[in-house]
Design an enzyme around this catalytic site. Structure first.
Site, PDB file in Angstrom:
ATOM      1  N   THR A   1       0.850  -1.193   0.000  1.00 49.37           N
ATOM      2  CA  THR A   1       0.000   0.000   0.000  1.00 49.37           C
ATOM      3  C   THR A   1       0.887   1.245   0.000  1.00 49.37           C
ATOM      4  OG1 THR A   1      -1.800  -1.124   1.132  1.00 49.37           O
ATOM      5  CG2 THR A   1      -1.699   1.278   1.398  1.00 49.37           C
TER       6      THR A   1
ATOM      7  N   ASN B   1      -6.353  -9.200  -7.693  1.00 50.38           N
ATOM      8  CA  ASN B   1      -6.517  -9.897  -6.415  1.00 50.38           C
ATOM      9  C   ASN B   1      -7.882 -10.538  -6.234  1.00 50.38           C
ATOM     10  OD1 ASN B   1      -6.944  -7.004  -6.449  1.00 50.38           O
ATOM     11  ND2 ASN B   1      -7.595  -7.171  -4.329  1.00 50.38           N
TER      12      ASN B   1
ATOM     13  N   GLN C   1       0.017  -9.663  -6.250  1.00 48.58           N
ATOM     14  CA  GLN C   1      -0.623 -10.984  -6.341  1.00 48.58           C
ATOM     15  C   GLN C   1       0.084 -11.910  -7.310  1.00 48.58           C
ATOM     16  OE1 GLN C   1      -2.816 -12.194  -4.351  1.00 48.58           O
ATOM     17  NE2 GLN C   1      -3.569 -10.350  -3.336  1.00 48.58           N
TER      18      GLN C   1
ATOM     19  N   ALA D   1       5.372  -8.751   1.348  1.00 55.46           N
ATOM     20  CA  ALA D   1       5.929 -10.001   1.885  1.00 55.46           C
ATOM     21  C   ALA D   1       4.850 -10.982   2.332  1.00 55.46           C
ATOM     22  CB  ALA D   1       6.849  -9.681   3.062  1.00 55.46           C
ATOM     23  N   HIS D   2       3.760 -10.432   2.890  1.00 53.31           N
ATOM     24  CA  HIS D   2       2.815 -11.359   3.530  1.00 53.31           C
ATOM     25  C   HIS D   2       1.951 -12.137   2.546  1.00 53.31           C
ATOM     26  CE1 HIS D   2      -1.083  -8.991   3.477  1.00 53.31           C
ATOM     27  NE2 HIS D   2      -0.246  -8.011   3.245  1.00 53.31           N
TER      28      HIS D   2
ATOM     29  N   THR E   1      14.157   3.839  11.257  1.00 57.36           N
ATOM     30  CA  THR E   1      14.996   2.652  11.454  1.00 57.36           C
ATOM     31  C   THR E   1      14.310   1.422  10.851  1.00 57.36           C
ATOM     32  OG1 THR E   1      15.807   3.647  13.470  1.00 57.36           O
ATOM     33  CG2 THR E   1      16.196   1.278  13.218  1.00 57.36           C
TER      34      THR E   1
ATOM     35  N   CYS F   1      -9.471  -5.660   2.050  1.00 56.36           N
ATOM     36  CA  CYS F   1      -9.747  -4.303   2.505  1.00 56.36           C
ATOM     37  C   CYS F   1     -11.232  -4.003   2.517  1.00 56.36           C
ATOM     38  CB  CYS F   1      -9.055  -3.300   1.607  1.00 56.36           C
ATOM     39  SG  CYS F   1      -7.321  -3.624   1.487  1.00 56.36           S
TER      40      CYS F   1
HETATM   41  N1  PLP Z   1      -2.076  -4.679  -4.137  1.00 55.60           N
HETATM   42  C1  PLP Z   1      -2.763  -5.818  -4.228  1.00 55.60           C
HETATM   43  C2  PLP Z   1      -3.118  -6.337  -5.579  1.00 55.60           C
HETATM   44  C3  PLP Z   1      -3.172  -6.501  -3.089  1.00 55.60           C
HETATM   45  O1  PLP Z   1      -3.875  -7.627  -3.199  1.00 55.60           O
HETATM   46  C4  PLP Z   1      -2.830  -5.966  -1.836  1.00 55.60           C
HETATM   47  C5  PLP Z   1      -3.279  -6.629  -0.597  1.00 55.60           C
HETATM   48  O2  PLP Z   1      -4.377  -7.166  -0.515  1.00 55.60           O
HETATM   49  C6  PLP Z   1      -2.084  -4.781  -1.780  1.00 55.60           C
HETATM   50  C7  PLP Z   1      -1.733  -4.161  -2.951  1.00 55.60           C
HETATM   51  C8  PLP Z   1      -1.707  -4.160  -0.466  1.00 55.60           C
HETATM   52  O3  PLP Z   1      -0.684  -4.907   0.148  1.00 55.60           O
HETATM   53  P1  PLP Z   1      -0.282  -4.598   1.659  1.00 55.60           P
HETATM   54  O4  PLP Z   1      -1.164  -5.447   2.497  1.00 55.60           O
HETATM   55  O5  PLP Z   1       1.169  -5.005   1.759  1.00 55.60           O
HETATM   56  O6  PLP Z   1      -0.467  -3.155   1.884  1.00 55.60           O
END
Ligand code: PLP
Length: 500
Positions: free
Chosen positions: A76, A155, A183, A204-205, A241, A328
């Site tokens: 994000t 996504n 994705q 990363a997640h 940091t 989201c």
């Molecule tokens: N872009 C896409 C296509 C995503 O699916 C997501 C998370 O769902 C993001 C951006 C945002 O990632 P983050 O959770 O690291 O902010």
């Protein structure tokens, strides 16, 4: 009816379980490498070495050079950082951004902000599969365009874009390209040189790494500006940091990407298996995800006449986690902008769920999820009664047999008053309070606009409550349906439940 309740996680596009190696690496860094990478003494130097090794690992995973990788707090943030570079161009001739209409909220909302700051934003059309046609970009792009932003993989529906052709068109017009690769990363081979993009964003997640860290790829020579000012970290691009444990965990996840890609074949088989069986249990289900050039882990499925909020809550009741759209949006009831862009109506978008697999997903987990879904669709599991907001007139609400349970979030309560005589509890903590809810009454569970109440309603059913209802469009729908009543009675006699 399900004697063994499993926990089946099928929302891997929202986030993924953290791998064992990543957990081990993070633990090691937290314990042993606590120095500040900016410090010159030995603890700092050891941390700086890990930081740079991690950068190299992320760079390797996408065929970039270390100099082109900046660590950030999330994708994000990375998407924000790139798009906001354009703000410095608001007074120039080149001040248009062209975007696909199915971008993630972190792009869409930032674009809205850019518009409010005088940047022009134009949206490309997409096909019913969610695909951008490079020829349409060619027709739209001009000498006013500074940036084109198109995600590599969506996504919600999994559609893959022909990014190389998009880059070629943009280049020819002198515009740069940003690709949200969140994705696609770890699901298809990702080579930023071959794609030719100027900016790419990663998280990363989504690849079994930790939350709270992402990476921004900036092709050498492409303009970039710091989003956060302060120290000189990340070459001055992002002060603060570094969260070294997260960064090293991200690098560990990146090292496992070749293995993830090797296992991708298994994902394709699982997806085919799931769709085939789904068609058997729900012949009228419609698969929104396209059959060609689509992520092998993503299935967007529509169940005509069924509310996705109800399906998701029913599946959750039996331990199966799926999503409505992007993570989201799960606390909001706005129909998905992605599904609307590919031609679905609001109603059809609200009938859609997303199932997203990972290489950790086992066939028996999918069989269990399909069984639960089948039993729900065939009316064999308890269903929750849904009341239309228009039915909530004065006599309905003031009926002494009715017990209203308001499970809205505290910030929603700040926006709208509660139904009269409501009992307020916390959605996340509801389970603790539910034994206080009387068993002999009709329980009406209310959330702000619809999607949260069914989860609590199912918990009440599990406790033996027989008469449980939710409001189709929540308290928000009630205010729209009965504005006069809202004015006169909302917020009256409200009680806050505590544990007795
Ligand atoms: N872009 C896409 C296509 C995503 O699916 C997501 C998370 O769902 C993001 C951006 C945002 O990632 P983050 O959770 O690291 O902010």
């Amino acid at each position: 009816m399900f004697r063994i309740k499993r926990s089946v996680y099928l929302d891997n596009n929202a986030t993924t379980p953290v791998s064992r190696l990543v957990r081990k690496r993070i633990g090691y860094i937290l314990k042993n490498i606590y120095g500040n990478p900016s410090a010159l003494y030995h603890e700092g130097r050891s941390a700086a070495v890990i930081l740079e090794e991690s950068r190299a690992a992320v760079a390797d995973a996408i065929n970039a050079s270390s100099r082109e990788i900046f660590f950030v707090g999330s994708a994000t943030e990375a998407n924000n950082a790139v798009l906001k570079i354009v703000l410095s161009q608001r007074d120039s001739e080149r001040r248009e951004v062209i975007a696909s209409p199915i971008e993630h909220a972190s792009v869409m909302e930032t674009l809205n902000h850019l518009v409010s700051q005088g940047i022009e934003v134009s949206y490309l059309p997409v096909s019913a599969e969610g695909r951008v046609d490079p020829a349409q970009l060619e027709a739209m792009i001009s000498s006013r365009t500074t940036l084109v932003t198109v995600m590599l993989a969506n996504n919600e529906i999994g559609t893959l874009q022909d990014l190389r052709s998009i880059v070629d068109v943009a280049r020819a017009a002198g515009a740069r390209v940003m690709a949200d690769c969140v994705q696609a990363f770890g699901k298809i081979p990702l080579d930023v040189q071959a794609l030719g993009v100027d900016y790419a964003t990663l998280s990363a997640h989504k690849v079994h790494g930790p939350k709270g860290v992402g990476a921004l790829y900036v092709r050498e020579g492409s303009p970039h500006r710091p989003l956060i000012h302060g120290g000189h970290q990340e070459s001055g691009m992002r002060a603060g940091t570094e969260g070294l444990h997260n960064i090293a965990g991200f690098a560990e996840a990146c090292k496992a990407i070749p293995l993830l890609l090797k296992k991708a074949q298994k994902l394709a088989e699982l997806k085919r298996f799931f769709i085939k069986k789904l068609k058997e249990i729900a012949p009228n289900a419609i698969i929104n995800s396209t059959a060609r050039r689509c992520l092998d882990n993503t299935i967007s499925a529509r169940f005509p006449g069924r509310s996705n909020a109800q399906i998701i809550a029913a599946l959750d009741h039996y331990g199966v986690s799926v999503a409505a759209g992007s993570a989201c949006d799960t606390t909001e009831d706005a129909p998905s902008h992605v599904l609307k862009a590919i031609g679905l109506t609001d109603q059809q978008a609200r009938e859609t769920i997303r199932i997203s697999l990972s290489t950790y997903t086992k066939p028996k987990e999918l069989s269990y999820a399909l069984r639960v879904l089948g039993e729900y669709l065939n009316g064999k599991t308890p269903a929750i009664n849904i009341v239309a907001a228009s039915q909530l007139n004065q006599s309905f609400l003031l009926d002494p047999d009715l017990y209203i349970l308001d499970v809205r979030f505290w910030y929603d309560r700040g926006l709208l008053k509660s139904l009269p005589n409501a009992h307020e509890i916390s959605f996340f903590n509801a389970k603790k309070y539910l034994p206080q809810v009387p068993k002999d009454k009709h329980i009406l569970v209310a959330c702000q606009n619809g999607p949260n109440a069914p989860f609590v309603a199912y918990q009440l059913k599990a406790l033996g409550h027989r008469r449980v209802s939710t409001i189709m469009t929540g308290v928000m729908g009630w205010r729209v349906a009965h504005p006069e009543l809202y004015k006169r009675r909302a917020g009256e006699g409200v009680k806050r439940l505590v544990i007795s």
